[in-house]
Design an enzyme around this catalytic site. Structure first.
Site, short mmCIF file in Angstrom:
data_model
loop_
_atom_site.label_atom_id
_atom_site.label_comp_id
_atom_site.label_asym_id
_atom_site.label_seq_id
_atom_site.Cartn_x
_atom_site.Cartn_y
_atom_site.Cartn_z
N HIS A 158 51.99 39.52 38.55
CA HIS A 158 50.67 40.31 38.67
C HIS A 158 50.84 41.55 37.81
CE1 HIS A 158 50.28 38.09 42.62
NE2 HIS A 158 49.24 37.74 42.16
N TYR B 212 44.57 28.45 44.08
CA TYR B 212 45.13 29.26 45.24
C TYR B 212 43.87 29.64 46.07
CZ TYR B 212 47.66 33.53 47.19
OH TYR B 212 48.18 34.43 47.93
N SER C 277 43.77 36.34 50.75
CA SER C 277 43.71 37.33 49.34
C SER C 277 42.28 37.33 49.10
CB SER C 277 44.16 36.54 48.36
OG SER C 277 43.78 36.92 47.22
N SER C 278 41.78 38.75 48.58
CA SER C 278 40.39 38.58 48.25
C SER C 278 39.98 37.82 47.13
CB SER C 278 40.24 40.49 47.77
OG SER C 278 41.13 40.48 46.59
N CYS C 279 40.48 37.09 46.45
CA CYS C 279 40.35 36.10 45.70
C CYS C 279 39.47 34.85 46.26
CB CYS C 279 41.31 35.54 44.79
SG CYS C 279 42.42 34.66 45.29
N LYS D 188 43.92 28.92 50.14
CA LYS D 188 43.65 29.93 51.20
C LYS D 188 42.51 29.71 52.10
CE LYS D 188 47.48 32.50 50.51
NZ LYS D 188 48.44 32.74 51.73
P1 GDP Z 1 44.01 39.03 39.80
O1 GDP Z 1 43.55 40.04 40.52
O2 GDP Z 1 44.12 37.65 40.40
O3 GDP Z 1 43.31 38.77 38.40
O4 GDP Z 1 45.66 39.34 39.44
P2 GDP Z 1 46.46 39.91 38.18
O5 GDP Z 1 47.33 40.92 38.70
O6 GDP Z 1 47.15 38.67 37.49
O7 GDP Z 1 45.49 40.31 37.07
C1 GDP Z 1 44.69 41.72 37.12
C2 GDP Z 1 44.07 42.05 35.94
O8 GDP Z 1 44.83 42.86 35.27
C3 GDP Z 1 43.14 40.78 35.24
O9 GDP Z 1 42.13 41.38 34.64
C4 GDP Z 1 44.18 40.90 34.01
O10 GDP Z 1 43.83 40.17 33.00
C5 GDP Z 1 45.03 42.40 33.83
N1 GDP Z 1 46.27 42.20 33.09
C6 GDP Z 1 46.53 43.12 31.97
N2 GDP Z 1 47.57 42.88 31.81
C7 GDP Z 1 48.27 42.09 32.54
C8 GDP Z 1 49.42 41.55 32.53
O11 GDP Z 1 50.46 41.83 32.09
N3 GDP Z 1 49.73 40.53 33.61
C9 GDP Z 1 48.66 40.16 34.33
N4 GDP Z 1 48.96 39.37 35.41
N5 GDP Z 1 47.43 40.63 34.27
C10 GDP Z 1 47.08 41.60 33.39
#
Ligand code: GDP
Length: 314
Positions: free
Chosen positions: A181, A138, A109-111, A142
């Site tokens: 996500h 996580y 993953s890119s993280c 990875k």
């Molecule tokens: P990340 O790329 O590992 O941070 O994965 P996420 O998909 O959980 O979050 C991506 C971005 O979306 C982050 O900046 C979150 O704060 C934002 N975000 C906004 N609303 C939501 C939500 O309802 N759920 C999640 N998971 N992220 C949200």
């Protein structure tokens, strides 16, 4: 050289990435795919994995099985994100080697890249700085998987490749209220607000972070391209779209896709995570692949899948 009869084991074939890879391989005419549900094979049990691989003897493994989750899920359960992922990947990689399986693709993953990486992030930046804290557990798991693949290659001459996708979305995603996500979570929230005539929908964070979203079928196409490419010298390859958008733009696009007409508000008590993790995708482009599905089109298909697949809405 791989051919349509090569026996390929897809670990994690029910998940977002694994199900897209399975469908793409089937469409491309691969005839010898093996996969097991979680109930049939517990990947955290090394002995069970060994028995399965010894019996099936696949020639190629696509390791798409993992415990995954969104930003809050990761923050809440770092112990499980670290331990389960370490177990799953170690069991598969170790037992692949024991069973003379020389070809494997490990999904990362890119993280995994440092929080303050130079953008767009090149593969070489792995372990050049500290990780983003929201998904550190996580990412650490990875990174161990990537390094384990690389150590097997160096020590034993295997051909294990790690791929780093940006944020994936598509059919068969996880829509759990807290663990999902951002794309599935917002699809669900906008859909429920629409059907329940709610005046507003909450989006987490400031809306300012940027993310690169790749439709899972496009990602699957990249994987099929990689397994058909010989003599890949790299051990890590980024897979992305070259296109980043803010979470605010994403929220507006999902709102339109769902047909919701109320307002969007931002909950700034929720974490933003990293500001950008845009990937450098030159290596994958040199192999002859680039993403083709627009976010609008991908979201339409994903929303239809959410509407028609009862299991997802539970
Ligand atoms: P990340 O790329 O590992 O941070 O994965 P996420 O998909 O959980 O979050 C991506 C971005 O979306 C982050 O900046 C979150 O704060 C934002 N975000 C906004 N609303 C939501 C939500 O309802 N759920 C999640 N998971 N992220 C949200």
């Amino acid at each position: 050289m791989i051919n349509k009869n090569t026996k390929i084991y897809i670990a994690g074939h029910c998940g977002l990435a694994g199900s897209a890879i399975k469908s793409k391989l089937e469409q491309e005419g691969f005839l010898n795919l093996v996969y097991k549900t979680h109930k049939e094979l517990d990947l955290t049990d090394s002995n069970a994995v060994n028995i399965f691989l010894a019996k099936e003897k696949p020639e190629y493994i696509i390791l798409a099985a993992a415990k995954v989750g969104g930003i809050v899920g990761n923050l809440k359960s770092p112990v499980e994100f670290l331990t389960e992922n370490i177990k799953i990947q170690t069991n598969i990689i170790e037992n692949a080697f024991k069973n003379n399986i020389n070809e494997l693709i490990f999904l990362g993953s890119s993280c995994i890249y440092p929080k303050n990486s130079q953008l767009p992030i090149k593969e070489e930046q792995l372990l050049s700085g500290s990780l983003e804290t929201t998904n550190e557990a996580y990412a650490l798991a990875k990174i161990c998987g990537i390094k384990l693949c690389s150590y097997y290659n160096k020590q034993y001459g295997t051909n294990y490749l790690s791929v780093m996708p940006c944020n994936l979305y598509g059919k068969n995603d996880n829509y759990h209220q807290e663990n999902a996500h951002v794309i599935p979570m917002l699809i669900r929230r906008f859909h429920e607000a629409k059907t329940q005539n709610k005046k507003e929908v909450t989006v987490w964070g400031t809306g300012l972070p940027k993310r690169e979203f790749l439709y899972a079928d496009d990602f699957a196409e990249a994987i099929v391209k990689l397994i058909q490419t010989e003599n890949i010298e790299d051990e890590i390859i980024n897979i992305g779209t070259n296109n980043e958008i803010t979470i605010a733009t994403l929220a507006e696009t999902i709102k339109k896709t769902v047909g919701y007409e109320g307002n969007i508000i931002y909950d700034k008590t929720k974490p933003d995570g990293t500001f950008s993790k845009k990937l450098n995708t030159e290596k994958m482009e040199a192999i002859g692949w680039s993403a083709t599905t627009s976010l609008e089109d991908g979201l339409k298909i994903t929303y239809q899948d959410f509407l028609t697949n009862d299991n997802l809405r539970k």
